[in-house]
Design a protein around this motif. Structure first.
Motif, PDB file in Angstrom:
ATOM      1  N   ASP A 219      32.103  50.821  56.721  1.00 51.64           N
ATOM      2  CA  ASP A 219      31.046  49.891  56.324  1.00 51.64           C
ATOM      3  C   ASP A 219      29.690  50.580  56.233  1.00 51.64           C
ATOM      4  O   ASP A 219      28.817  50.160  55.468  1.00 51.64           O
ATOM      5  CB  ASP A 219      30.994  48.690  57.266  1.00 51.64           C
ATOM      6  N   ARG A 229      28.177  48.481  46.740  1.00 53.67           N
ATOM      7  CA  ARG A 229      27.788  47.091  47.013  1.00 53.67           C
ATOM      8  C   ARG A 229      27.897  46.212  45.784  1.00 53.67           C
ATOM      9  O   ARG A 229      27.995  44.988  45.882  1.00 53.67           O
ATOM     10  CB  ARG A 229      26.354  47.027  47.540  1.00 53.67           C
ATOM     11  N   TYR A 233      33.148  41.705  46.549  1.00 53.75           N
ATOM     12  CA  TYR A 233      33.678  41.793  47.904  1.00 53.75           C
ATOM     13  C   TYR A 233      33.679  40.426  48.564  1.00 53.75           C
ATOM     14  O   TYR A 233      32.990  39.508  48.142  1.00 53.75           O
ATOM     15  CB  TYR A 233      32.941  42.832  48.743  1.00 53.75           C
ATOM     16  N   LYS A 235      33.991  38.258  52.467  1.00 57.23           N
ATOM     17  CA  LYS A 235      33.691  38.392  53.889  1.00 57.23           C
ATOM     18  C   LYS A 235      34.609  37.508  54.725  1.00 57.23           C
ATOM     19  O   LYS A 235      34.988  36.417  54.311  1.00 57.23           O
ATOM     20  CB  LYS A 235      32.231  38.018  54.139  1.00 57.23           C
ATOM     21  N   LYS A 252      34.320  41.109  58.889  1.00 56.44           N
ATOM     22  CA  LYS A 252      35.225  41.947  58.106  1.00 56.44           C
ATOM     23  C   LYS A 252      34.927  41.756  56.626  1.00 56.44           C
ATOM     24  O   LYS A 252      34.435  40.714  56.215  1.00 56.44           O
ATOM     25  CB  LYS A 252      36.686  41.567  58.372  1.00 56.44           C
ATOM     26  N   TYR A 253      35.265  42.777  55.830  1.00 51.11           N
ATOM     27  CA  TYR A 253      35.015  42.700  54.399  1.00 51.11           C
ATOM     28  C   TYR A 253      36.195  43.297  53.631  1.00 51.11           C
ATOM     29  O   TYR A 253      36.880  44.204  54.110  1.00 51.11           O
ATOM     30  CB  TYR A 253      33.742  43.465  54.016  1.00 51.11           C
ATOM     31  N   ILE A 276      36.884  47.151  54.328  1.00 50.73           N
ATOM     32  CA  ILE A 276      35.603  47.717  54.736  1.00 50.73           C
ATOM     33  C   ILE A 276      35.527  47.553  56.243  1.00 50.73           C
ATOM     34  O   ILE A 276      35.476  46.441  56.757  1.00 50.73           O
ATOM     35  CB  ILE A 276      34.416  46.995  54.062  1.00 50.73           C
ATOM     36  N   ASP A 277      35.545  48.674  56.968  1.00 50.07           N
ATOM     37  CA  ASP A 277      35.730  48.600  58.411  1.00 50.07           C
ATOM     38  C   ASP A 277      34.738  49.494  59.131  1.00 50.07           C
ATOM     39  O   ASP A 277      34.101  50.357  58.545  1.00 50.07           O
ATOM     40  CB  ASP A 277      37.161  49.026  58.776  1.00 50.07           C
ATOM     41  N   GLU A 278      34.629  49.272  60.444  1.00 50.56           N
ATOM     42  CA  GLU A 278      33.788  50.118  61.277  1.00 50.56           C
ATOM     43  C   GLU A 278      34.414  51.504  61.406  1.00 50.56           C
ATOM     44  O   GLU A 278      35.562  51.725  61.060  1.00 50.56           O
ATOM     45  CB  GLU A 278      33.608  49.492  62.661  1.00 50.56           C
TER      46      GLU A 278
END
Length: 407
Positions: A219, A229, A233, A235, A252-253, A276-278
């Motif tokens: 992310d 971006r 996407y 959420k 989360k995305y 899309i994650d940490e």
């Protein structure tokens, strides 16, 4: 949709201090890369189980007993705490490890005298021990460990997703004419790292068969990049990943990516979906490689081989919009995506599932749980009756409808 994404990534972490770097590399070369294979001149074909959540599970023999291990190109070898205690393994040293969510912990490293896969024996296998009980919310059978890259890099491999089998040999596995080579670099623990082009960026992605998704993007990059971006996407909130260390529910995305290319600019995927994650790691998982059908891994030349084809990911996120989790006979809502039927009707993370499609989910066993996961994932299932117990104790019925998160 992936209701719970398996993400097990445990490379040895090279620390930033010079002395720590030297010590980490010394321990890696001596222990992690010290695993040796005892047999020669072999070609073995090993059937594998491909679970309801698309993980590769293989039989491994340790101390005369058969265990179920995940075949994981994104990790070093890991055993359960039960195996470690039974064999009375002694700690050699400890090192900082990072899992797929980016969490870092100090972990002890042990040496396993022998491990056999098929009837091929591996000696002096460096392993980490972990509590695998928490993975019960995903698997339909008990998982006892991970077969990792310190073993894989001693052989040649072909993962045949179509026929659900692994081919292992000490000799090069010759690719067919329709295969093309892709060079990779080894990560610190030996995992294959591929150069991939997406959204105008060139990124290094880890080939991770312990990850049952398609792509995973940090992310930190996605939201700093104007190009990324601008992609469509969606959420959600909850926890769609299971990692070695406990990841907490969070935002989360999902992002829709038109085209992804690999190093030599051949098409890899069209209409892909990225998590899309940490964390800081880019991943390619089973969802992509299953689309190719077969992949060959050659650690000697540091290449993988893929068929000349294009993976189409259309329709991957036609979903009811929630991710269930299973723990000790109880099913709960672990993740909800905005705009979905589950979201608009008011399902929330932490809700308890009383029934799904008329099946009583109270004190449900693992076999019935796995059958329900299959029902939820089946795209022929267009509507899904569920009964939910809310946090205030009230029960309510819903009729969820399948829909595309990106329409």
């Amino acid at each position: 949709m992936k209701y719970i994404l398996l993400l097990l990534l445990v490379p040895f972490l090279v620390l930033s201090q010079t002395d720590a770097q030297k010590e980490a590399i010394k321990n890696r070369d001596k222990y992690l890369f010290g695993t040796t294979r005892l047999q020669k001149n072999f070609v073995k074909t090993i059937p594998f189980e491909y679970g309801v959540n698309e993980e590769i599970v293989v039989p491994v023999q340790i101390g005369g007993e058969i265990y179920h291990f995940l075949f994981d190109t994104g990790a070093t070898t890991i055993v359960s705490q039960e195996i470690k205690d039974k064999l009375e393994l002694h700690e050699l040293f400890s090192n900082e490890m990072v899992d797929g969510s980016g969490q870092i912990e100090q972990m002890p490293v042990y040496i396993l005298d022998k491990l056999a896969f098929s009837d091929i024996e591996f000696k002096d296998v460096a392993v980490i021990a972990s509590d695998f009980k928490k993975f019960g919310s995903l698997f339909c059978e008990k998982i006892d460990g991970l077969l990792g890259t310190n073993i894989m890099r001693t052989c040649h491999w072909k993962i045949d997703y179509k026929n659900r089998q692994l081919i292992m040999s000490d000799k090069k596995i010759k690719p067919s004419k329709n295969f093309y080579p892709i060079d990779f670099k080894e990560g610190f623990s030996g995992s294959p790292l591929l150069t991939v082009y997406m959204g105008g960026y060139s990124v290094i992605m880890l080939m991770d068969t312990g990850y049952n998704g398609g792509f995973s993007i940090p992310d930190s990059l996605f939201f700093k990049s104007e190009k990324l971006r601008s992609l469509p996407y969606n959420k959600g909130y909850g926890n769609s990943t299971i990692t070695l260390y406990n990841a907490k529910p969070r935002q989360k995305y999902l992002a829709a990516i038109d085209s992804v290319y690999i190093e030599n600019k051949r098409h890899l995927v069209k209409n892909g979906i990225a998590d899309i994650d940490e964390g800081e790691t880019f991943l390619i998982g089973n969802d992509i490689f299953e689309g190719f059908g077969e992949v060959i891994l050659d650690w000697d030349k540091k290449r993988i081989y893929l068929p000349e084809t294009v993976v189409e990911e259309d329709d991957k996120y036609n979903t009811f919009g929630f991710g269930p989790a299973y723990d000790d006979g109880t099913i709960t809502i672990a993740l909800v995506w905005e705009g979905s039927s589950a979201f608009t009707q008011g399902l929330e993370v932490g809700d308890v599932v009383i029934s799904i499609n008329g099946t009583d989910c109270q004190n449900i066993d693992r076999k019935k749980w796995c059958a329900l996961v299959g029902l939820i994932k089946n795209k022929e299932t267009k509507t899904l009756p569920v009964t939910i117990k809310k946090k205030d104790g009230t029960e309510k019925g819903y009729i969820l409808k399948r829909g595309n998160l990106f329409e």
